[in-house]
Design an enzyme around this catalytic site. Structure first.
Site, PDB file in Angstrom:
ATOM      1  N   HIS A  85      17.524  39.197  53.140  1.00 33.48           N
ATOM      2  CA  HIS A  85      16.453  39.011  54.024  1.00 33.48           C
ATOM      3  C   HIS A  85      16.550  39.565  55.465  1.00 33.48           C
ATOM      4  O   HIS A  85      15.483  39.191  56.350  1.00 33.48           O
ATOM      5  CB  HIS A  85      16.084  37.499  54.126  1.00 33.48           C
ATOM      6  CG  HIS A  85      15.337  36.893  52.682  1.00 33.48           C
ATOM      7  ND1 HIS A  85      15.043  35.496  52.537  1.00 33.48           N
ATOM      8  CD2 HIS A  85      15.281  37.719  51.502  1.00 33.48           C
ATOM      9  CE1 HIS A  85      14.663  35.524  51.294  1.00 33.48           C
ATOM     10  NE2 HIS A  85      14.751  36.754  50.686  1.00 33.48           N
ATOM     11  N   ILE A  92      13.680  39.941  60.187  1.00 35.71           N
ATOM     12  CA  ILE A  92      14.055  38.674  59.454  1.00 35.71           C
ATOM     13  C   ILE A  92      12.933  38.333  58.522  1.00 35.71           C
ATOM     14  O   ILE A  92      11.753  38.358  59.126  1.00 35.71           O
ATOM     15  CB  ILE A  92      14.656  37.568  60.148  1.00 35.71           C
ATOM     16  CG1 ILE A  92      15.570  37.736  60.996  1.00 35.71           C
ATOM     17  CG2 ILE A  92      14.628  36.453  58.997  1.00 35.71           C
ATOM     18  CD1 ILE A  92      15.919  36.688  61.927  1.00 35.71           C
ATOM     19  N   CYS A  93      12.886  38.634  57.294  1.00 35.60           N
ATOM     20  CA  CYS A  93      11.886  37.868  56.362  1.00 35.60           C
ATOM     21  C   CYS A  93      12.082  36.753  55.976  1.00 35.60           C
ATOM     22  O   CYS A  93      12.723  36.478  55.124  1.00 35.60           O
ATOM     23  CB  CYS A  93      11.778  39.196  55.126  1.00 35.60           C
ATOM     24  SG  CYS A  93      10.498  38.523  54.063  1.00 35.60           S
ATOM     25  N   ALA A  94      11.131  35.962  56.614  1.00 35.71           N
ATOM     26  CA  ALA A  94      11.348  34.507  56.363  1.00 35.71           C
ATOM     27  C   ALA A  94      10.083  33.932  56.362  1.00 35.71           C
ATOM     28  O   ALA A  94       9.285  33.827  57.525  1.00 35.71           O
ATOM     29  CB  ALA A  94      12.325  33.579  57.173  1.00 35.71           C
TER      30      ALA A  94
END
Lengths: 153, 313
Positions: A85, A92-94
């Site tokens: 992620h 950041i992919c969150a």
């Protein structure tokens, strides 16, 4: 009266100074209400044992209604963790940083969430679209519309 | 894992679904920004005009509302916060009182929210109510519109209402859990998952559960008029969902204090009325005659409260 944003950040900062950060998280700099840096380390056994990463938070005047722009710092020899992620440019992919952001999350809460995201990682690799994304990525990760289609990593 | 980079995606080859998404988001932004967060009161004929070339069922329903005294509408921006924003405006307008509201921060704290994450939002709401109380009746509308059109004030109040909704759900988990489902997948959620994902997150639309919970948390009657384009056989062309939390023994204030509160709280005599169209909420307002009557009834008490407020200072 100070803006909601600076009132809130002032309280968060006071709490960090009086109570300290959770284990593995340290404040590096918070000289204003626009940009803060923390280091995070994963405690105990993990794929990131012994690694220390730097997290940058950028706040706009709508914080905490709007989410902070959070990314790993990748300048001056610092690296983003290799994680499905986390892009190599530090983005950041969150979902909690995007469409599931809520003002009930504080800066420290975000650090703790990202720390546990690293701690639970089983497979040290970059996102599959890393190169394509990094080539075109905007400076501010908030301008990216991530698709949170994988909750398992 | 995939990404859509809004800056770089233009000029590249897009799939039809990406184009649709892009159009949709542009459309949403365009329609949203042109409308104030809370608009001024307008005759419901403005809304009727928008449907005149479209569905007759909607026009018939609007006419039915007009005939039944609902002559005005106050629109909220369609940004996912419309329910909370519309309800908050109507609440402060009808019920500028802190007696009950001032007890709610304790509820938030009791379910585990840190004070620092909600106290600023609460202070904004409290401050607005005090300013409304201090204004003469005829000046309040201007004050409230400007407050609710200010993003910082408006969004802070919305956020407080979201956290209050969440706190009510969390503190009555057994009553609500059988009804908590993921709006997209239909999977059952526990109260924490539901609140984090669908109540506390900014911009997430409210559905029946959230509306019920907030009306109970605020102890206010809410009517939701469904402008859904459905043709009904009955006389009632528009369905009204009526929430009456004070008549519900589980959520009403304890019987021992009811008498005392009735005398001190300026209980809203009429419900807050919201107009629902699929995916959106606005405030529905009864005609001037009914409104004037309501104002006169409330005026004496409001003046007393304003005076009491002055004395406290």
């Amino acid at each position: 009266m100070a803006s909601i944003s600076s009132r809130r950040l002032a309280k968060e900062l006071a709490e960090i100074h009086s109570e300290g950060c959770p284990v593995g998280i340290n404040l590096v700099k918070a000289d204003d209400f626009t940009c803060w840096w923390f280091t995070i380390e994963v405690m105990g056994e993990s794929l990131y044992q012994g690694d220390k990463f730097t997290l940058q938070f950028r706040f706009d005047p709508q914080y905490p209604i709007s989410s902070p722009a959070v990314q790993f710092v990748v300048t001056e020899g610092r690296q983003a963790p290799i994680h499905p992620h986390v892009y190599s440019n530090g983005h950041i992919c969150a979902s909690i940083l995007g469409n599931e952001w809520s003002p009930v999350l504080s800066v420290v809460a975000v650090c703790v969430t990202l720390q546990s995201m690293l701690a639970s990682c089983k497979d040290k690799q970059r996102p599959v679209d890393n190169d394509r994304y990094v080539r075109h990525a905007p400076d501010n990760p908030k301008k990216t519309q991530f698709h949170y289609d994988d909750d398992t990593v | 894992m995939s990404t859509t980079n809004t800056e770089s995606v233009l000029g590249q080859e897009l799939t039809p679904s990406q184009i649709y998404d892009l159009n949709q988001s542009l459309l949403n932004e365009a329609t949203d920004v042109s409308r104030p967060l809370i608009d001024s009161l307008v005759p419901i004929s403005h809304l009727r005009k928008e449907y005149e070339n479209g569905s007759k069922a909607f026009v018939d329903q609007i006419d039915w509302l007009t005939e039944h005294g609902y002559t005005h509408i106050r629109r909220a921006r369609g940004d996912g916060d419309c329910f909370y924003r519309a309800l908050s405006f109507a609440y402060v307008e009808k019920y500028p009182d802190l007696t009950h509201l001032s007890t709610t921060p304790n509820l938030l704290e009791s379910v585990g929210f840190q004070r620092l994450v909600f106290e600023d939002f609460y202070e904004v709401l409290e401050d607005l109510i005090k300013r409304v109380q201090a204004e003469p009746e005829e000046m309040r509308e201007v004050l409230m519109e400007s407050a609710f059109q200010n993003p910082e004030v408006s969004n802070s109040i919305v956020m407080y209402m979201r956290l209050l909704t969440s706190s009510h759900l969390r503190s009555h988990a057994p009553s609500y859990e059988p009804f908590l489902f993921h709006p997209e997948t239909g999977l059952q959620l526990d109260v924490r998952e539901f609140c984090e994902g669908w109540v506390e997150a900014t911009g997430r639309e409210a559905d029946h559960v959230q509306i019920t919970a907030l009306s109970r948390a605020l102890l206010i009657d809410v009517d939701v008029a469904y402008l859904d384009g459905r043709v009904r056989s009955s006389e009632e062309k528009v369905e009204f969902v009526k929430l009456r939390p004070r008549e519900d023994p589980e959520f009403a204030p304890p019987a021992t204090t009811t008498e005392a509160t009735e005398t001190t709280i300026k209980t809203p005599t009429e419900p807050i009325v919201l107009l629902y169209r699929p995916g959106h909420y606005d405030i529905l307002v009864q005609g001037e005659k009914e409104k004037e009557r309501g104002v006169q009834e409330g005026e004496g008490q409001a003046a007393e409260e304003a005076q009491a407020h002055e004395e406290k200072k």
